[in-house]
Design a protein around this motif. Structure first.
Motif, PDB file in Angstrom:
ATOM      1  N   ASP A   1       0.701  -1.676  -0.127  1.00 20.86           N
ATOM      2  CA  ASP A   1       0.072  -0.116   0.278  1.00 20.86           C
ATOM      3  C   ASP A   1       0.718   1.663  -0.410  1.00 20.86           C
ATOM      4  OD1 ASP A   1      -2.261  -1.902  -0.168  1.00 20.86           O
ATOM      5  OD2 ASP A   1      -2.510  -1.536   2.360  1.00 20.86           O
ATOM      6  N   LEU A   2       1.564   1.201   0.638  1.00 24.20           N
ATOM      7  CA  LEU A   2       2.664   2.624   0.941  1.00 24.20           C
ATOM      8  C   LEU A   2       3.592   2.406  -0.696  1.00 24.20           C
ATOM      9  CD1 LEU A   2       4.441   4.679   3.111  1.00 24.20           C
ATOM     10  CD2 LEU A   2       6.262   2.421   3.693  1.00 24.20           C
TER      11      LEU A   2
ATOM     12  N   GLN B   1       0.586   4.272  -2.768  1.00 18.83           N
ATOM     13  CA  GLN B   1       1.040   5.657  -2.733  1.00 18.83           C
ATOM     14  C   GLN B   1       1.518   6.582  -3.058  1.00 18.83           C
ATOM     15  OE1 GLN B   1      -2.541   7.189  -0.912  1.00 18.83           O
ATOM     16  NE2 GLN B   1      -3.354   5.026  -0.995  1.00 18.83           N
ATOM     17  N   THR B   2       3.012   5.741  -3.134  1.00 15.28           N
ATOM     18  CA  THR B   2       4.291   6.627  -3.406  1.00 15.28           C
ATOM     19  C   THR B   2       3.831   7.002  -4.948  1.00 15.28           C
ATOM     20  OG1 THR B   2       5.558   5.288  -1.990  1.00 15.28           O
ATOM     21  CG2 THR B   2       6.850   7.201  -2.927  1.00 15.28           C
TER      22      THR B   2
ATOM     23  N   ARG C   1       1.271   6.681  -7.254  1.00 18.48           N
ATOM     24  CA  ARG C   1      -0.017   7.293  -7.057  1.00 18.48           C
ATOM     25  C   ARG C   1       0.087   8.563  -7.720  1.00 18.48           C
ATOM     26  NH1 ARG C   1      -5.845   6.629  -4.551  1.00 18.48           N
ATOM     27  NH2 ARG C   1      -6.068   8.492  -5.320  1.00 18.48           N
TER      28      ARG C   1
ATOM     29  N   GLU D   1      -0.894  10.182 -11.321  1.00 14.62           N
ATOM     30  CA  GLU D   1      -1.861  10.698 -11.011  1.00 14.62           C
ATOM     31  C   GLU D   1      -1.844  11.608 -11.852  1.00 14.62           C
ATOM     32  OE1 GLU D   1      -3.360  12.122  -7.024  1.00 14.62           O
ATOM     33  OE2 GLU D   1      -4.115  10.748  -7.188  1.00 14.62           O
TER      34      GLU D   1
ATOM     35  N   TYR E   1      -2.743   2.621 -13.164  1.00 18.47           N
ATOM     36  CA  TYR E   1      -3.570   3.141 -12.138  1.00 18.47           C
ATOM     37  C   TYR E   1      -5.801   3.826 -12.873  1.00 18.47           C
ATOM     38  CZ  TYR E   1      -5.434   8.319 -10.570  1.00 18.47           C
ATOM     39  OH  TYR E   1      -6.206   8.859  -9.839  1.00 18.47           O
TER      40      TYR E   1
END
Lengths: 112, 398
Positions: free
Chosen positions: B47-48, B51-52, B54, B58, B124
């Motif tokens: 997950d970490l 998140q990075t 992401r 984006e 993503y």
């Protein structure tokens, strides 16, 4: 492959023979006189309704029950030309006309 | 193996079994905990990482949407999909139909998720508000470098290993702590048994040798009978003593094997047991071929013969007969006693098994016979009929 090409040619010549198809007769004829071309309307529908199913459904709804609120045309255009008159085509004819319209402007297979 | 670290109660063996079972259960639980912890850690690390990544994805997504917007506006003139060497992408309409894709494998796309890994790539998904070219979903994909994956596994193995070691060490300490009272009690009992057995020897020998020294002809009938009974009692104790010492010590020390005259030893043991049989009015019939030899520790052979004879007397009826036959490679001892059922024969060699509680003894006799037989590859067979008596065959060199 050759046979398919011949068939397509035959269909085209047949259409030519009968003059114009249902879309050209009923849609293009009027829209030719407008300053905004039909493909602009198509891309507005695409922008709002996304998929083939939803675009076609929205078009069908609008053609059968044209309302100012549901129109995707600009305010200026509406001011000047008003909303489109209700279509008097049968459901089947309407479906055919919309299918032709979709096939003419759809983006599938056209992006490079 | 020296006799000092051998125990009469088999503590070492049962302790090892307890230890193995405990360690088994304990390691199972410890592993469960470690696996659970590792799973949570792995998930968190993933997950970490996502998140990075992401933030980066984006950015790419925004860039792609800008490109789509331009393409949407100028589609009548310009139809090239916005590409970038940093990422791959795909666009889907509201009905999840793919409009265009530069993905490695468009099959694995999950439009209902936001960010995930699949087949070595990170994807993503962004949901658009305005559907340029009908695009509702953009998928942006980059390669998963697996650095986080390797690191997570390295940490799991490293810290998991250290934790496992600590847990196991704690487990061993805990178990020693729990076991120590039991172990002390058993050691106490063990020492008691050894001491008792040892202390029995001297008085019993004293009684037996003194009885032998009495000149029985000079005694009156009544006293002679009493002396006889005392002798029987002393001999019984002596036999039990021999069995106990065998179980406690002898069978775990090195055997003194030599060519033993079985015939002579058998005769001697029969003589010894005759006096025990007399109280039950038991007759001994023998057919002993002289000079039968066997390479064996004579003390152990004596234990074997003693136990078979003792059983033949113990389980015999009053006034019964014991037949003893010795031929080369075979010893047969038959009684006319209570006999056994088939099921009982199979169980007869188990330790502490007794078929007649009134007969006395500890039920260790046939167990000793079985132990000695297995040590010297002797073949022991029992044939028995309930109510008619049992017949024991000991064969060797077959």
């Amino acid at each position: 492959m050759g046979r398919i090409a011949v068939t397509i040619l035959l269909i085209f010549s047949a259409l030519q023979g009968s003059g114009m198809n249902i879309y050209e007769r009923n849609c293009v004829k009027c829209h030719e006189n407008l300053p905004v071309s039909l493909d602009k309307f198509f891309f507005n529908y695409l922008l709002k309704y996304s998929s083939e199913r939803q675009v076609k459904q929205a078009l069908r709804n609008y053609l059968k029950h044209p309302r100012r609120k549901a129109s995707l045309a600009t305010e200026e255009l509406l001011e000047r030309y008003g909303i489109m008159p209700k279509s008097n085509l049968s459901d089947e004819e309407l479906r055919k006309a919309i299918d032709i319209y979709w096939d003419k402007y759809k983006v599938f297979g056209k992006i490079e | 193996m020296s006799a000092s670290n051998v125990t009469a109660t088999g503590i070492n063996r049962s302790e090892r079994i307890t230890l193995i079972r405990f360690i088994g259960l304990y390691s199972f639980l410890v592993l469960m905990i470690l696996i659970l912890g590792s799973t949570i850690y792995f998930k968190l690390q993933k997950d970490l990482m996502l998140q990075t990544k992401r933030l980066e994805l984006e950015e790419y997504s925004k860039e792609l949407i800008d490109g789509l917007k331009l393409l949407h506006i100028y589609f009548d003139r310009y139809r090239t999909y916005p590409r970038n060497s940093l990422y791959r992408s795909a666009i889907y309409d509201a009905d999840h139909v793919q409009i265009f894709s530069t993905l490695k494998d468009p099959q694995g796309v999950q439009l209902d998720k936001v960010i995930y890994t699949t087949d070595g790539v990170i994807q993503y998904i962004h949901v658009l508000d305005s559907y340029y070219l009908g695009t509702k979903y953009t998928v942006v994909e980059i390669d998963d470098d697996k650095v986080w994956f390797k690191e997570a596994w390295r940490n799991i193995l490293l810290y998991g290993g250290v934790l496992l070691f600590i847990f196991m060490a704690a487990g061993v300490v805990l178990m020693r702590l729990f076991l120590s009272p039991m172990r002390e009690a058993i050691h106490l009992l063990d020492r008691f048994i050894k001491d008792t057995t040892h202390e029995l020897n001297t008085p019993v020998s004293a009684i037996l040798s003194n009885i032998e020294m009495i000149d029985q002809k000079r005694l009156d009938e009544k006293t002679a009978r009493k002396i006889r009974r005392i002798e029987i009692g002393a001999r019984t104790i002596s036999t039990i003593y021999q069995d106990l010492t065998y179980l406690a010590l002898d069978h775990q020390i090195v055997s003194e094997d030599r060519d033993t005259d079985v015939s002579a030893l058998l005769k001697e043991r029969i003589e010894y047991f005759k006096i025990l049989g007399e109280s039950k009015k038991i007759t001994f019939k023998t057919d002993i071929q002289p000079g039968v030899k066997l390479f064996i520790d004579p003390a152990k052979l004596a234990r074997l013969i003693d136990n078979l004879l003792s059983n033949a007397i113990k389980y015999n009826r009053r006034g019964g007969t014991v037949y003893i036959a010795l031929h080369p490679k075979e010893l047969v001892i038959k009684d006319t006693g209570i006999g056994m059922e088939k099921k009982e024969i199979a169980e007869a060699f188990k330790r502490y098994k007794r078929f007649k509680s009134g007969a006395g003894g500890f039920g260790i006799g046939l167990n000793i016979v079985a132990m000695i037989a297995s040590e010297y590859n002797l073949d022991v067979k029992i044939e028995s009929k309930k109510g008619q008596g049992s017949e024991v065959f000991v064969k060797w060199d077959v």
